[in-house]
Write an enzyme that holds these catalytic residues in place. Structure first.
Site, PDB file in Angstrom:
ATOM      1  CG  ASP A 169      19.976  28.897 -53.092  1.00  0.00           C
ATOM      2  OD1 ASP A 169      20.853  29.763 -52.986  1.00  0.00           O
ATOM      3  OD2 ASP A 169      18.898  29.081 -53.678  1.00  0.00           O
ATOM      4  CG  ASP A 184      15.638  27.668 -56.284  1.00  0.00           C
ATOM      5  OD1 ASP A 184      16.779  28.137 -56.117  1.00  0.00           O
ATOM      6  OD2 ASP A 184      14.603  28.319 -56.057  1.00  0.00           O
ATOM      7  CG  ASP A 205      21.587  27.033 -56.418  1.00  0.00           C
ATOM      8  OD1 ASP A 205      22.400  27.770 -55.839  1.00  0.00           O
ATOM      9  OD2 ASP A 205      20.360  27.196 -56.378  1.00  0.00           O
TER      10      ASP A 205
END
Length: 763
Positions: free
Chosen positions: A174, A490, A494
């Site tokens: 990410d 985070d 996700d």
């Protein structure tokens, strides 16, 4: 129901660092993405500005937050490659060992040996040959790896994950908060006079910001010591660069961010602008103005303006102007309100085209541009310049990305941001490689069939405008191509992909609770670079386990072959049952387990990730095992034959044979510390646990040979010093031969690399 300048940070869902504006208007039913739902606020997000009142429409599993958690619970984590390898290896070794032992017992019985004696030998061989110590060594090795990784800020929740890291060949990361800091930072200031100042991040920036906001209104006409704002190589100050100072002044006055206890509260964009004031030493600049009116920012109008009166003369305004408007916003919108430049001349279409081109240029670098203007009339402002900012990469990320790529690990960046921002960050981090199609949107991803997606994801390094379902589809497509995937993240968005991935890596500081629950590993420092250390540890652990397997197999095969050959030749058994059990203790005990704590080999990252489907026992490993076993059996049988010249079996004969086998084992363990490096290269004293284990085993062997109570148990007798010297000289051959093999292998590898410089050759 009500929304007044409501700004919500939805980065945990969308990955976008810019807060989303919310309103109470009805919205089209076609808006299904979270980033498009402007009339709904979601649980798990944070209000950055404004206020509002709403009606709760979903709770629990029916909320967006709960939906993500439910999807995560429905997904099962895949089995680790090590679990599959160990299960298969244990069954194979046990089956083949029992078959060989059964044949040995049958042959002995056919030759007329006592059935009870052969049964005792068979049971002893079974205890020695069946790898009951394998699960213990693997568990201890993994546990020690977990401890070492904890010291490197990586908390592992499941033991097999440690080794799986060595198989990872794709890392899906990410962007927001993982590759980047999730904190906006101003990088450039561009004035209407076409001056450009570059702003670098320094460790003292926060100190200046903390010390300056309440600093009593001091304005510096010269740059502060260690200034990090430069224009054409010169530090910026109010005297030398008034145009740049004017842009900063507008950005500071037209700003609602606040500094409390050393932290910026409010919009990340406005917080970044406020930080520039401190970097320039303009302490208390906003305190010099009294706000008399405000036009708040909205996502529709894309600008904000305040009307302010100065308490005293500003740095650049003439004293007779007591009130002025200060505006910031999107370039094209701000230009519509401007009639002149800062120097007083009328703004032309050529000027506007220049600033638009400059904005496009900054945008291609992943920068977000905010334009500034000021003047007494809101519709007749003077354009003063622009500020450029971005969500900066984390320190050390570029180096970590480079080293992972050199180790043949692909990095895929997944973000909810725009294509331009994603591509620019990818270029800066070095993620783009020749032959990649570079980027794919979430909408485009939905149009592909599973087969098409599997082909496309391998050629794509940036996925933008994606939602949780897209991330899960990306991970599954990569796994469908046979990849071992690690997913970092985070945010709540996700969590599903973290659960589906072979290894889910959550951020400990900024990660949400759902994200941490889904992850297999948590980075306590939120540093992408920690993944590099984790992958190194994972590869090293796998090779340490292979070294142990090599040692145990060579000892087991040697023991079985020694008894089998003696039986076939009609010779008495060279080892009794107690001696075989003692060898088993050494084989599965401290010397073997100390191989699992060998230090990380820094060259391990130059090796490609191992394939998850590869068996633990390869042809290369089997060749090394057979070579060592052949030397051990040949040497031990020769000693047994040499001592039995009188055709009588005495305690001395079995003691010499027994001690010979044990010393062969110790030197074999020494050679098994590394597959391809010399002991002189890795260091004799580098593995303290190995030294203690071998030392303890040798002391135990001496007690078995020289301590009377143990002599009676093991049927041994004391040997002369010359016997020990002779045995040491003979048994070290297994180590010397392996050193020669390693030297030949390294020489061949270097020769091949010199002929094919673009290929990695691992021997």
């Amino acid at each position: 129901m009500e929304a007044t300048d409501l700004q919500v940070d939805e980065s945990s869902f969308t990955g976008e660092t810019v807060p989303a504006g919310k309103h109470a208007l009805q919205q089209s039913s076609s808006c299904t993405e979270i980033s498009q739902m402007r009339n709904i606020a979601f649980m798990g997000t944070f209000v950055c500005g404004g206020h509002g009142k709403g009606l709760v429409i979903n709770v629990g599993e029916r909320s967006e937050f709960g939906g993500v958690f439910k999807m995560m619970q429905n997904e099962e984590s895949p089995k680790a490659p090590l679990q599959k390898s160990m299960s298969s290896l244990g069954k194979q070794l046990s089956f083949y060992s029992l078959c060989i032992i059964a044949v040995i017992m049958l042959l002995g019985w056919v030759q007329g040996k006592k059935l009870l004696s052969m049964f005792t030998i068979g049971v002893s061989l079974a205890v020695a040959a069946i790898p009951e110590g394998l699960p213990i060594v693997v568990t201890v090795t993994l546990a020690l790896g977990v401890i070492r990784m904890t010291k490197k800020h990586a908390v592992v929740k499941k033991l097999p994950v440690v080794e799986t890291l060595g198989c990872v060949n794709v890392v899906c990361s990410d962007k927001t908060g993982t590759l980047t800091l999730n904190k906006m930072e101003v990088t450039d200031v561009y004035t209407s006079a076409r001056q450009q100042a570059t702003i670098t991040s320094t460790s003292s920036s926060m100190e200046a910001r903390v010390g300056g906001e309440g600093g009593g209104g001091t304005l510096l006409s010269s740059p502060p010591a260690g200034s990090c704002v430069l224009c054409e190589g010169r530090p910026v100050s109010s005297r030398s660069h008034p145009g740049i100072i004017k842009v900063v002044e507008v950005a500071t006055v037209c700003n609602n961010a606040q500094l409390r206890d050393g932290k910026i509260l409010g919009s990340p964009t406005e917080g970044a602008m406020l930080a520039v004031t401190s970097k320039l030493g303009l302490y208390g600049l906003r305190d010099q103005f009294v706000r008399t009116d405000e036009r708040t920012f909205s996502s529709e109008q894309k600008w904000m303006a305040v009307r302010a009166r100065r308490r005293c003369n500003s740095l650049t305004e003439p004293p007779e102007e007591e009130h002025a408007w200060y505006m910031k916003g999107m370039l094209d919108v701000v230009l519509k309100h401007c009639s002149s430049m800062q120097d007083g001349r009328a703004i032309t279409s050529k000027d506007k085209d220049h600033f638009r081109a400059k904005t496009k240029e900054f945008g291609a670098e992943g920068l977000r541009v905010v334009a500034m203007a000021t003047g007494p009339d809101l519709n007749k402002l003077a354009f003063v310049g622009m500020m450029c900012m971005w969500d900066a990469p984390r320190p050390g990320v570029c180096e970590a990305v480079s080293r992972l790529q050199r180790g043949q690990v692909d990095i895929k960046m997944i973000t909810g941001d725009s294509q331009e921002t994603g591509e620019a960050i990818a270029h800066r981090l070095g993620l783009w490689q020749a032959g990649y199609s570079l980027s794919m949107s979430g909408e485009e991803l939905e149009t592909y069939s599973p087969q098409q997606l599997q082909h496309s994801v391998q050629q794509t390094c940036v996925f933008y405008r994606v939602n949780p379902r897209h991330k899960m589809a990306i991970v599954k497509a990569l796994q469908g191509c046979g990849k071992v995937v690690a997913m970092t993240g985070d945010g709540t968005n996700d969590a599903i992909a973290l659960k589906v991935a072979d290894i889910g890596i959550a951020m400990g500081e900024s990660g949400t609770d759902v994200c941490k629950e889904a992850g297999d590993m948590i980075l306590t420092d939120d540093n992408f670079s920690t993944i590099l250390a984790a992958v190194e540890e994972g590869k090293c652990i796998y090779y340490n386990i292979r070294n142990f397997v090599r040692f145990q197999l060579s000892t087991s095969i040697a023991a079985l072959t020694l008894i089998a050959v003696s039986t076939l030749l009609g010779l008495p058994n060279p080892l009794n049952a107690m001696q075989i059990l003692w060898i088993n203790i050494i084989m599965d005990g401290p010397p073997a387990q100390s191989l699992g704590v060998e230090l990380v080999d820094r060259d391990v990252m130059t090796r490609p990730p191992r394939r998850a489907l590869d068996p633990m026992i390869t042809l290369s490993l089997l060749w090394k095992v057979v070579l060592a076993a052949l030397i051990i059996v040949s040497g031990t049988l020769w000693v047994f034959w040499r001592e039995m010249q009188d055709n009588l079996i005495t305690p001395r004969d079995t003691t010499m044979t027994f001690t010979c086998f044990v010393l062969f084992d110790m030197f074999n363990a020494l050679s098994c510390r590394s597959e391809d490096k010399s002991v002189f290269s890795i260091g004799f004293l580098s593995n303290h646990m190995f030294l203690y284990a071998v030392g303890a085993s040798l002391v135990g062997q001496l007690l078995v040979v020289y301590f009377p109570p143990l002599q009676a148990v093991f049927q041994t007798e004391a040997l002369f010093l010359s016997d020990l010297v002779f045995l040491l000289g003979l048994t070290c051959t297994v180590w010397l031969v392996d050193e020669v093999r390693k030297l030949i292998a390294r020489t061949a590898a270097r020769a091949m690399i010199s002929r094919e410089p673009f290929h990695h050759v691992i021997v």
